[in-house]
Design a protein around this motif. Structure first.
Motif, PDB file in Angstrom:
ATOM      1  N   UNK A  33       0.842  -1.187   0.000  1.00 15.56           N
ATOM      2  CA  UNK A  33       0.000   0.000   0.000  1.00 15.56           C
ATOM      3  C   UNK A  33       0.887   1.251   0.000  1.00 15.56           C
ATOM      4  N   UNK A  34       0.361   2.294  -0.621  1.00 12.77           N
ATOM      5  CA  UNK A  34       0.956   3.622  -0.500  1.00 12.77           C
ATOM      6  C   UNK A  34      -0.069   4.559   0.129  1.00 12.77           C
ATOM      7  N   UNK A  35       0.402   5.345   1.089  1.00 16.64           N
ATOM      8  CA  UNK A  35      -0.408   6.374   1.721  1.00 16.64           C
ATOM      9  C   UNK A  35       0.377   7.683   1.674  1.00 16.64           C
ATOM     10  N   UNK A  36      -0.348   8.786   1.864  1.00 15.14           N
ATOM     11  CA  UNK A  36       0.292  10.099   1.910  1.00 15.14           C
ATOM     12  C   UNK A  36      -0.155  10.799   3.191  1.00 15.14           C
ATOM     13  N   UNK A  37       0.804  11.431   3.849  1.00 18.39           N
ATOM     14  CA  UNK A  37       0.502  12.137   5.086  1.00 18.39           C
ATOM     15  C   UNK A  37       0.896  13.595   4.910  1.00 18.39           C
ATOM     16  N   UNK A  43      -3.842  11.405   6.885  1.00 18.53           N
ATOM     17  CA  UNK A  43      -3.341  10.190   6.238  1.00 18.53           C
ATOM     18  C   UNK A  43      -4.324   9.745   5.165  1.00 18.53           C
ATOM     19  N   UNK A  44      -3.866   9.732   3.902  1.00 16.27           N
ATOM     20  CA  UNK A  44      -4.731   9.381   2.792  1.00 16.27           C
ATOM     21  C   UNK A  44      -4.190   8.157   2.062  1.00 16.27           C
ATOM     22  N   UNK A  45      -5.097   7.278   1.710  1.00 11.25           N
ATOM     23  CA  UNK A  45      -4.753   6.126   0.884  1.00 11.25           C
ATOM     24  C   UNK A  45      -4.499   6.579  -0.545  1.00 11.25           C
ATOM     25  N   UNK A  46      -3.477   5.992  -1.179  1.00 16.08           N
ATOM     26  CA  UNK A  46      -3.187   6.306  -2.573  1.00 16.08           C
ATOM     27  C   UNK A  46      -3.465   5.120  -3.497  1.00 16.08           C
ATOM     28  N   UNK A  92       4.708   3.806   2.881  1.00 20.79           N
ATOM     29  CA  UNK A  92       4.444   2.514   2.262  1.00 20.79           C
ATOM     30  C   UNK A  92       4.138   1.512   3.374  1.00 20.79           C
ATOM     31  N   UNK A  93       3.251   0.584   3.103  1.00 22.49           N
ATOM     32  CA  UNK A  93       2.932  -0.470   4.068  1.00 22.49           C
ATOM     33  C   UNK A  93       2.793  -1.788   3.325  1.00 22.49           C
ATOM     34  N   UNK A  94       3.004  -2.880   4.035  1.00 23.43           N
ATOM     35  CA  UNK A  94       2.770  -4.186   3.425  1.00 23.43           C
ATOM     36  C   UNK A  94       2.051  -5.089   4.420  1.00 23.43           C
ATOM     37  N   UNK A 105      -1.371  -4.151   8.568  1.00 22.74           N
ATOM     38  CA  UNK A 105      -0.448  -3.457   7.681  1.00 22.74           C
ATOM     39  C   UNK A 105       0.729  -2.930   8.502  1.00 22.74           C
ATOM     40  N   UNK A 106       1.927  -3.172   8.000  1.00 22.42           N
ATOM     41  CA  UNK A 106       3.148  -2.721   8.651  1.00 22.42           C
ATOM     42  C   UNK A 106       3.768  -1.628   7.785  1.00 22.42           C
ATOM     43  N   UNK A 107       4.090  -0.519   8.447  1.00 22.33           N
ATOM     44  CA  UNK A 107       4.514   0.678   7.722  1.00 22.33           C
ATOM     45  C   UNK A 107       6.026   0.864   7.710  1.00 22.33           C
ATOM     46  N   UNK A 108       6.501   1.462   6.637  1.00 20.34           N
ATOM     47  CA  UNK A 108       7.882   1.901   6.543  1.00 20.34           C
ATOM     48  C   UNK A 108       8.051   3.267   7.175  1.00 20.34           C
ATOM     49  N   UNK A 109       9.294   3.778   7.198  1.00 19.53           N
ATOM     50  CA  UNK A 109       9.590   5.059   7.843  1.00 19.53           C
ATOM     51  C   UNK A 109       9.136   6.267   7.036  1.00 19.53           C
ATOM     52  N   UNK A 110       8.801   6.059   5.767  1.00 15.56           N
ATOM     53  CA  UNK A 110       8.310   7.160   4.957  1.00 15.56           C
ATOM     54  C   UNK A 110       9.395   7.888   4.185  1.00 15.56           C
ATOM     55  N   UNK A 111       8.965   8.578   3.127  1.00 11.09           N
ATOM     56  CA  UNK A 111       9.822   9.491   2.363  1.00 11.09           C
ATOM     57  C   UNK A 111       9.203  10.877   2.471  1.00 11.09           C
TER      58      UNK A 111
END
Lengths: 116, 115
Positions: A33-37, A43-46, A92-94, A105-111
């Motif tokens: 998954x991709x989200x945007x904050x 927090x929005x789903x992409x 990003x989450x997987x 869902x487990x999230x990454x640290x973000x860009x």
């Protein structure tokens, strides 16, 4: 084990340039998954990928945004002709997959993307 | 569609005091519920989740939450907070029997611990 990783951690670009953001999911996770904050939108789903199925692109804000997932693993989110309103943290989450059930869902640290 | 309401955008609490962060949701179908924590300049970390079974769920760092179906709530509690609990907390829902899909998040509650 290794978690979700994202690169770069920070990206500064000029308005109008294209950017690519990368996500490496947890090994064995078939859903990505991709989200945007952002400050104004929370927090929005992409977009969402599940195995070989067609991705759910319902959250992409415009046709300047696209994403692909190669080999069922790494994903790249591309933003073309960046605008200042694209400035945000892209997460990003997987997750694993169980038929008919939602999984954690487990999230990454973000860009953190900054468009000047 | 699902929605999540976190009424408190900011909650200041003295160190070692108890805290409750409120979360209410709306959905026409059954859902799973999650609390995520985001420490400064970091991604989201799963704090706890409710899938089924006991309505009292215990998570990491001494946090717990109680699912209340009649009140459509999933409030997060901790009996005694520490400085290290300073972070933003997000409540989220997902439809339970529709396979993997997007999380719907609340707007977040910023917890500030006062020494």
């Amino acid at each position: 084990g290794a978690g979700v990783s994202q690169s770069p951690s920070n990206k500064v670009t000029e308005k109008g340039k294209d950017v690519e953001l990368r996500c490496d999911p947890i090994s064995g996770h078939t859903a990505l998954y991709w989200y945007r904050q952002s400050l104004g939108q929370g927090l929005e789903f992409l977009i969402y990928f599940q195995g070989n199925s067609a991705p759910d692109k319902s959250g992409l804000p415009s046709d300047r945004f696209s994403a692909e997932r190669t080999g069922g693993s790494v994903s790249t989110l591309t933003i073309q002709r960046t605008q200042q309103e694209d400035s945000a943290v892209y997460l990003c989450a997987s997750s694993s997959w169980t038929s008919g059930r939602a999984n954690t869902q487990y999230f990454g640290p973000g860009t953190r993307l900054t468009v000047l | 569609a699902q929605s999540v309401t976190q009424l408190d955008s900011q909650v200041p609490v003295f160190e070692e005091a108890p805290v409750e962060l409120r979360c209410n949701y709306s959905s026409s179908v059954s859902v799973y519920l999650f609390w995520y924590v985001q420490y400064p300049n970091q991604g989201l970390q799963l704090l706890l989740k409710y899938l089924s079974g006991s309505t009292l769920v215990k998570g990491i760092n001494g946090f717990e939450a109680e699912f209340n179906k009649s009140q459509t709530s999933f409030h997060l509690r901790k009996p005694s907070v520490h400085i290290s609990d300073t972070a933003e907390y997000f409540c989220a829902v997902i439809r339970s029997n529709f396979g993997n899909e997007k999380l719907t998040f609340g707007t977040g509650t910023r917890l500030t611990i006062i020494p």
